[in-house]
Write an enzyme that holds these catalytic residues in place. Structure first.
Site, PDB file in Angstrom:
ATOM      1  N   CYS A  63       0.839  -1.198   0.000  1.00 19.30           N
ATOM      2  CA  CYS A  63       0.000   0.000   0.000  1.00 19.30           C
ATOM      3  C   CYS A  63       0.872   1.245   0.000  1.00 19.30           C
ATOM      4  O   CYS A  63       1.519   1.559   1.003  1.00 19.30           O
ATOM      5  CB  CYS A  63      -0.945   0.033   1.186  1.00 19.30           C
ATOM      6  N   CYS A 181      -0.883   3.586  -7.154  1.00 16.35           N
ATOM      7  CA  CYS A 181      -1.589   2.745  -6.184  1.00 16.35           C
ATOM      8  C   CYS A 181      -1.524   1.312  -6.683  1.00 16.35           C
ATOM      9  O   CYS A 181      -1.889   1.051  -7.835  1.00 16.35           O
ATOM     10  CB  CYS A 181      -3.049   3.192  -6.063  1.00 16.35           C
TER      11      CYS A 181
END
Length: 242
Positions: A63, A181
């Protein structure tokens, strides 16, 4: 991460002798908010220990914004701490964070000016922009897709990304980040975006794969993953694999 990293490694197996297994341990998050990201990051030590039980050769923290929301340069502290957890478990392994990998991937390309697309809400996207700026990377333009639900991020159609990238003010950019991302898929659209824009295009997932291969002391090359993994930057990093 659980789809694109294995896809990149499978593609690499078609041109190189190494074979890979993929293991994952999950930190919980349903909505991409500062509070849930902080709680998620606090769970990363558990994941590092669980994965080191499998005696893996490298770990990837999946992440990007969880790391960047913890403050400037936090990827360095996270990578060191999680490596320490694996060593304490008797199975030391290098740790690559997607945040640090994006920084290193852009630096490998020599990209000092970029444009990027992120799925986050605008304040969190600004966090990413500010983090990269403090790492010496100037973000000339960005698009925040403002998708709050993590599953909706994963369901975003990657076919939309080349058009979104073309709409960015990228003329003076050295490279474009198609997905800042690892949850938002972009691998299938990455080379199309490179052809459309006429410059290197990366994603957080591609940069993570590049840095993981370097940590394994393997040539960082894989077909279909853009210029960074084309072989132009294939040299391996310091030996870290056992």
């Amino acid at each position: 991460m659980e789809t694109e990293i294995p896809a990149i490694l499978r593609a690499r197996e078609g041109v190189a002798p190494e074979r890979f297994t993929f293991h994952s341990s999950r930190m919980r998050m349903t909505h991409v908010t500062t509070e849930q990201l902080k709680a998620m990051d606090a769970d990363s030590d558990r994941c590092a220990v669980e994965l080191s039980d499998a005696r893996v050769d490298v770990l990837g923290y999946a992440c990007l914004v969880a790391i960047m929301s913890m403050g400037p340069g936090y990827h360095r502290a996270s990578e060191e701490r999680l490596h320490t957890r694996t060593a304490e478990n008797g199975a030391p392994a290098p740790v690559v964070t997607s945040a640090g990998a994006l920084v290193h991937g852009l630096q490998t390309l020599g990209a000092k000016k970029i444009a990027l697309i992120a799925p986050y809400m605008r304040p969190l996207t600004r966090t990413v922009v500010d983090y990269l700026t403090l790492e010496g990377i100037d973000v000339l333009d960005y698009t925040a897709l403002e998708i709050p639900d993590n599953l909706d991020v994963a369901a975003h159609d990657p076919a939309r990304l080349p058009g979104l990238a073309r709409a960015l003010d990228h003329a003076d950019a050295d490279a474009v980040v198609l997905s800042a991302c690892v949850q938002m898929p972009s691998l299938g659209a990455l080379e199309e975006a490179e052809q459309l824009l006429g410059k290197p295009v990366v994603s957080a997932a591609v940069c993570t794969a590049h840095q993981m291969l370097r940590a394994l002391d393997l040539p960082a090359v894989a077909p279909g993953a853009g210029h960074l993994l084309s072989g132009a930057f294939a040299e391996a990093g310091p030996s870290a694999a056992r």
